[in-house]
Design a protein around this motif. Structure first.
Motif, PDB file in Angstrom:
ATOM      1  N   UNK A  67      -1.689 -20.761   1.364  1.00  0.00           N
ATOM      2  CA  UNK A  67      -2.405 -19.666   0.710  1.00  0.00           C
ATOM      3  C   UNK A  67      -1.760 -19.322  -0.627  1.00  0.00           C
ATOM      4  N   UNK A  68      -0.434 -19.293  -0.674  1.00  0.00           N
ATOM      5  CA  UNK A  68       0.260 -18.949  -1.912  1.00  0.00           C
ATOM      6  C   UNK A  68       0.072 -20.032  -2.967  1.00  0.00           C
ATOM      7  N   UNK A  69       0.069 -21.298  -2.545  1.00  0.00           N
ATOM      8  CA  UNK A  69      -0.078 -22.391  -3.508  1.00  0.00           C
ATOM      9  C   UNK A  69      -1.431 -22.385  -4.196  1.00  0.00           C
ATOM     10  N   UNK A  70      -2.449 -21.852  -3.541  1.00  0.00           N
ATOM     11  CA  UNK A  70      -3.798 -21.882  -4.107  1.00  0.00           C
ATOM     12  C   UNK A  70      -4.087 -20.712  -5.044  1.00  0.00           C
ATOM     13  N   UNK A  71      -3.111 -19.843  -5.274  1.00  0.00           N
ATOM     14  CA  UNK A  71      -3.374 -18.676  -6.123  1.00  0.00           C
ATOM     15  C   UNK A  71      -3.563 -19.056  -7.585  1.00  0.00           C
ATOM     16  N   UNK A  72      -2.899 -20.113  -8.037  1.00  0.00           N
ATOM     17  CA  UNK A  72      -3.032 -20.483  -9.443  1.00  0.00           C
ATOM     18  C   UNK A  72      -2.402 -21.823  -9.726  1.00  0.00           C
ATOM     19  N   UNK A  73      -2.842 -22.442 -10.843  1.00  0.00           N
ATOM     20  CA  UNK A  73      -2.311 -23.744 -11.225  1.00  0.00           C
ATOM     21  C   UNK A  73      -1.015 -23.653 -11.992  1.00  0.00           C
ATOM     22  N   UNK A  76       1.627 -18.160 -14.477  1.00  0.00           N
ATOM     23  CA  UNK A  76       0.862 -17.025 -15.005  1.00  0.00           C
ATOM     24  C   UNK A  76      -0.349 -16.733 -14.132  1.00  0.00           C
ATOM     25  N   UNK A  77      -1.104 -17.765 -13.804  1.00  0.00           N
ATOM     26  CA  UNK A  77      -2.269 -17.574 -12.940  1.00  0.00           C
ATOM     27  C   UNK A  77      -1.854 -17.086 -11.550  1.00  0.00           C
ATOM     28  N   UNK A  78      -0.706 -17.580 -11.073  1.00  0.00           N
ATOM     29  CA  UNK A  78      -0.204 -17.141  -9.764  1.00  0.00           C
ATOM     30  C   UNK A  78       0.021 -15.627  -9.758  1.00  0.00           C
ATOM     31  N   UNK A  79       0.694 -15.130 -10.792  1.00  0.00           N
ATOM     32  CA  UNK A  79       0.995 -13.696 -10.841  1.00  0.00           C
ATOM     33  C   UNK A  79      -0.280 -12.886 -11.016  1.00  0.00           C
ATOM     34  N   UNK A  80      -1.215 -13.395 -11.835  1.00  0.00           N
ATOM     35  CA  UNK A  80      -2.464 -12.659 -12.072  1.00  0.00           C
ATOM     36  C   UNK A  80      -3.282 -12.491 -10.795  1.00  0.00           C
ATOM     37  N   UNK A  81      -3.121 -13.390  -9.854  1.00  0.00           N
ATOM     38  CA  UNK A  81      -3.908 -13.328  -8.622  1.00  0.00           C
ATOM     39  C   UNK A  81      -3.158 -12.707  -7.446  1.00  0.00           C
ATOM     40  N   UNK A  82      -1.953 -12.212  -7.700  1.00  0.00           N
ATOM     41  CA  UNK A  82      -1.209 -11.561  -6.623  1.00  0.00           C
ATOM     42  C   UNK A  82      -1.926 -10.314  -6.111  1.00  0.00           C
ATOM     43  N   UNK A  83      -2.517  -9.555  -7.024  1.00  0.00           N
ATOM     44  CA  UNK A  83      -3.236  -8.346  -6.590  1.00  0.00           C
ATOM     45  C   UNK A  83      -4.405  -8.700  -5.686  1.00  0.00           C
ATOM     46  N   UNK A  99       2.659  -3.456  -4.431  1.00  0.00           N
ATOM     47  CA  UNK A  99       2.723  -3.163  -5.869  1.00  0.00           C
ATOM     48  C   UNK A  99       1.560  -3.812  -6.609  1.00  0.00           C
ATOM     49  N   UNK A 100       1.456  -3.500  -7.883  1.00  0.00           N
ATOM     50  CA  UNK A 100       0.418  -4.088  -8.729  1.00  0.00           C
ATOM     51  C   UNK A 100       1.089  -4.789  -9.907  1.00  0.00           C
ATOM     52  N   UNK A 101       0.481  -5.910 -10.343  1.00  0.00           N
ATOM     53  CA  UNK A 101       1.064  -6.708 -11.416  1.00  0.00           C
ATOM     54  C   UNK A 101       0.033  -6.892 -12.535  1.00  0.00           C
ATOM     55  N   UNK A 102       0.530  -6.856 -13.753  1.00  0.00           N
ATOM     56  CA  UNK A 102      -0.312  -7.151 -14.914  1.00  0.00           C
ATOM     57  C   UNK A 102       0.487  -8.029 -15.871  1.00  0.00           C
ATOM     58  N   UNK A 310      -6.359  -3.112 -17.086  1.00  0.00           N
ATOM     59  CA  UNK A 310      -6.146  -3.835 -15.825  1.00  0.00           C
ATOM     60  C   UNK A 310      -7.339  -4.741 -15.518  1.00  0.00           C
ATOM     61  N   UNK A 311      -7.908  -5.352 -16.555  1.00  0.00           N
ATOM     62  CA  UNK A 311      -9.137  -6.122 -16.402  1.00  0.00           C
ATOM     63  C   UNK A 311      -8.962  -7.303 -15.449  1.00  0.00           C
ATOM     64  N   UNK A 312      -7.731  -7.808 -15.315  1.00  0.00           N
ATOM     65  CA  UNK A 312      -7.496  -8.958 -14.433  1.00  0.00           C
ATOM     66  C   UNK A 312      -7.240  -8.559 -12.981  1.00  0.00           C
ATOM     67  N   UNK A 313      -7.201  -7.271 -12.732  1.00  0.00           N
ATOM     68  CA  UNK A 313      -6.955  -6.808 -11.367  1.00  0.00           C
ATOM     69  C   UNK A 313      -8.263  -6.678 -10.607  1.00  0.00           C
ATOM     70  N   UNK A 314      -8.137  -6.686  -9.303  1.00  0.00           N
ATOM     71  CA  UNK A 314      -9.297  -6.436  -8.456  1.00  0.00           C
ATOM     72  C   UNK A 314      -9.460  -4.921  -8.313  1.00  0.00           C
ATOM     73  N   UNK A 315     -10.673  -4.441  -8.522  1.00  0.00           N
ATOM     74  CA  UNK A 315     -10.929  -3.006  -8.491  1.00  0.00           C
ATOM     75  C   UNK A 315     -11.593  -2.619  -7.171  1.00  0.00           C
ATOM     76  N   UNK A 316     -11.115  -1.511  -6.614  1.00  0.00           N
ATOM     77  CA  UNK A 316     -11.713  -0.933  -5.407  1.00  0.00           C
ATOM     78  C   UNK A 316     -12.197   0.464  -5.753  1.00  0.00           C
ATOM     79  N   UNK A 317     -13.509   0.681  -5.598  1.00  0.00           N
ATOM     80  CA  UNK A 317     -14.112   1.992  -5.852  1.00  0.00           C
ATOM     81  C   UNK A 317     -14.555   2.613  -4.534  1.00  0.00           C
ATOM     82  N   UNK A 318     -14.431   3.931  -4.430  1.00  0.00           N
ATOM     83  CA  UNK A 318     -14.845   4.645  -3.226  1.00  0.00           C
ATOM     84  C   UNK A 318     -15.882   5.692  -3.596  1.00  0.00           C
TER      85      UNK A 318
END
Length: 712
Positions: A67-73, A76-83, A99-102, A310-318
């Motif tokens: 699962x971790x290996x597929x986050x990015x090539x 940089x892509x790996x960290x961007x997809x941690x969220x 935590x959150x990463x940008x 935080x455009x690269x983060x996943x957003x959760x709205x309630x």
């Protein structure tokens, strides 16, 4: 390592075990880290970094490697997809506070990593994780340094904000750098000094941003400081875009039933059909998105600037409960999870999302169906898979809880087993009970010499006829309790009680040369104890008869159901005759017992020749007292002066009796070597459930006593 871990837990005063799927307070973590710092003599930052490295290894060992290996090539892509990964894991670990990463990309492999967390003091774990990931997944070495640490006041309160400078080398650069490692130590030291100087200069420039009188934001100034060289990544793929969008508005809103388009002022321009269905207010003209929704993740202010940040983060709205129809307010608020995409030409933001649902129960609680989710949306599969995943986690939790309970249950089992064994050893001799537990047959053993005692209550039949049954039970219980204590004092074996008849034996099942002396002292104690038991009819002390005989017996276990250790032989019958032909408050001795006690410090008088049923004429004797022991010593009463170094239960009376010629518990009969007994039988437990068998007259007498007792 295991010993060190146990020491850390003890010094930190934390619990013995930790469960995999349980959330623990950070205070426990900090306690353990502080104690580790003291024990290992290293700084907290270093321990946290080591913890980060091991945490990455632990994740790999736990099955998250793929699962971790597929986050990015790349890193940089790996960290961007941690969220996004944390958002997925939150479906199973609902209480996870990740935590959150940008990432701000630059050039030449350098980047700025922004780390946001509600949990302060843990930022040094990040370099350990990132460096381990870079080395393991991307064959890249990176260095991470902290440029700034501060707290940002966001909508939900204080958040720790740490900025890391990440410098990475590609594998090709690493290969070129390897020969240089052969250079002299002076050259390496110069390079390190130059690198440290450059880093300090960059940090000074970064920290001076806050006083720069320019219109650029502080992070734009930081980006201008991190110059990444002239190289460019080559990408051979060039996408082709259509001149116009070949999809009509209605089809788009149906194909993407959960999406929202809003402008820079947060005014809603369009929405998918199903999001309109479950949030009816979106059908209103010119409404603002923040009137109906709040941002749950990332925890930022609801405005276009923060969203772009935080455009690269996943957003959760309630959805706001107060904006729902009254009939819907009892339902849990709808949560949406998705991606924000900025459309520059239209100056609008599109939020492509799906309902955030963890299990089928949540789907039902929102009165939704799988058909409400678009067929191409993997949320359908995610709900079903996560339902199974949650069930597996619950099962794993139960198994882990049971595993943690095992030591406690094992301890309780040991205690209960000891109680059971104590009860069992009170029913049968210990070595006999152990053989029966192992399913073995207990062979009968011949004992060349032993001493058997019988006693009964004078006029017991008359007492039974004149009293209530409960009075008889209380009287016998009081008497037998005193006698049972004496069996422990004098180390003789309780064989049987039938009605008022009480039987003990010395020298069986463990042979001892002092069996006659032990039984004689026990008999004297019985006579003293009987004076403390009152006749319920007259109110006077009861009177007992005691008879003792010494001779050979055969002992063994008979029967499969309720097995009993029985004594066979004429010695049993003769001992019973001594009791039945005795006198009240007298200890009646047979000739063989007299010879065993002669010259052993006992006062004995001759009774004379009497007619004994089934035996003819016999010269018998009465035991008067032990000349070498006081009444307190015979009764096993503790004295005023005790040897505090002695084992529990050993008192002066024991020592005095040992010194007496009539008290020799360790002596063995010369003939005992031929007797059949287990070699591991060292100490004789007290058995209230032995049985004895003699001739027909003895069995008849016991049967008569049993019938008298049952009439009660």
């Amino acid at each position: 390592a295991e010993e060190t871990w146990e020491q850390l837990k003890a010094s930190a005063e934390v619990q013995d075990a930790f469960m995999t799927y349980t959330v623990y307070d950070d205070a426990i973590t900090m306690k353990l880290i502080q104690e580790a710092c003291k024990a290992l003599g290293i700084s907290m930052d270093a321990i946290l970094k080591l913890f980060g490295e091991y945490f990455f290894k632990f994740c790999k060992m736990s099955g998250y490697d793929r699962m971790l290996r597929t986050l990015g090539g790349n890193l940089t892509e790996f960290i961007e997809n941690l969220d996004a990964l944390h958002s997925y894991l939150a479906l199973s670990y609902q209480e996870m506070n990740a935590p959150s990463f940008r990432v701000e990309r630059e050039a030449d492999g350098k980047m700025l990593l922004h780390y946001y967390s509600d949990r302060s003091g843990l930022c040094h774990i990040v370099p350990g994780i990132i460096e381990a990931v870079a080395k393991d997944f991307f064959n890249t070495e990176v260095t991470m340094d902290i440029l700034d640490v501060n707290e940002e006041e966001e909508r939900t309160g204080k958040k720790e904000h740490v900025v890391f400078l990440i410098v990475q080398k590609s594998p090709r650069q690493l290969r070129r750098a390897k020969p240089n490692r052969l250079q002299g130590s002076q050259g390496i030291q110069r390079d390190q000094e130059a690198l440290d100087t450059a880093f300090l200069r960059m940090k000074e420039k970064y920290l001076s941003v806050s006083v720069c009188l320019v219109k650029k934001s502080r992070w734009e100034v930081v980006r201008s400081m991190v110059m990444l060289g002239k190289g460019h990544l080559v990408n051979n793929f060039v996408p082709i875009y259509p001149k116009r969008l070949w999809i009509e508005e209605k089809t788009f809103c149906n194909a993407f039933p959960f999406h929202i388009v809003f402008d820079e002022s947060l005014r809603v321009k369009q929405a998918g059909v199903n999001i309109q269905k479950y949030v009816p207010g979106l059908q209103t003209q010119k409404i603002r998105l923040n009137e109906y929704f709040s941002i749950v993740h990332p925890q930022v202010t609801f405005n276009i600037v923060s969203i772009c940040k935080f455009i690269n983060s996943q957003f959760v709205l309630k959805a706001r409960r107060e904006m729902m129809p009254d009939a819907w307010k009892i339902q849990p608020p709808l949560k949406l999870r998705g991606q924000m995409i900025w459309m520059e030409s239209m100056r609008c933001m599109i939020y492509m999302c799906s309902p955030k649902l963890r299990r089928l129960q949540e789907l039902e609680a929102h009165k939704m169906y799988l058909s409400d989710i678009a067929p191409h949306d993997t949320t359908r599969d995610l709900i079903l898979l996560n339902q199974q995943r949650l069930s597996e986690i619950e099962l794993s939790n139960q198994l882990e809880r049971k595993k943690e309970e095992l030591p406690v249950l094992s301890k309780h089992l040991t205690i209960e087993k000891k109680k059971t064994e104590t009860l069992l050893y009170a029913m049968l001799p210990e070595h006999v009970a152990n053989q029966l537990k192992e399913g073995k047959k207990v062979a009968a053993g011949e004992f060349k010499t032993c001493t058997i005692l019988f006693s009964d209550v004078v006029t017991f039949t008359n007492i039974c006829a004149a009293c209530e049954p409960i009075q008889i039970v209380n009287m016998l219980n009081s008497m037998y309790s005193k006698f049972d204590r004496l069996t422990s004092v004098h180390e003789v074996y309780k064989v049987e009680t039938i009605g008022d008849a009480y039987m003990v034996v010395g020298g069986v099942p463990v042979p001892t040369g002092s069996h006659a002396q032990r039984v004689a002292n026990f008999a004297l104690g019985m006579r003293i104890s009987a004076k403390e038991v009152m006749n319920p009819v007259t109110g006077e002390p009861i009177q007992i008869r005691v008879g003792i005989h010494t001779g050979p017996v055969l002992a063994g276990v008979v029967g499969d159901k309720m097995p009993r250790y029985c004594l066979f032989g004429d010695t049993v019958n003769t001992a019973s005759r001594m009791e039945s032909h005795g006198l009240p408050n007298k200890v009646h001795l047979s000739p063989t017992t007299y010879r065993a006690l002669e010259n052993q410090g006992f006062e004995i008088i001759e009774r004379g020749e009497i007619e004994v049923k089934g035996k003819g004429k016999m010269t018998t004797y009465f035991l008067i007292q032990n000349l070498n022991a006081s009444e307190d010593e015979i009764m096993g009463r503790p004295q005023t002066l005790l040897d505090h170094k002695a084992e529990p239960g050993i008192t002066i009376w024991h020592t005095a009796l040992k010194k007496s010629s009539s008290w020799n518990p360790t002596a063995r009969s010369p003939s005992a070597s031929r007797q059949s007994h287990p070699p591991d039988a060292v100490r004789a437990p007290q058995q209230p459930a032995w049985s004895m068998l003699g001739n027909a007259d003895l069995r008849g007498k016991l049967s008569s006593k049993r019938q008298t007792f049952l009439k009660l």
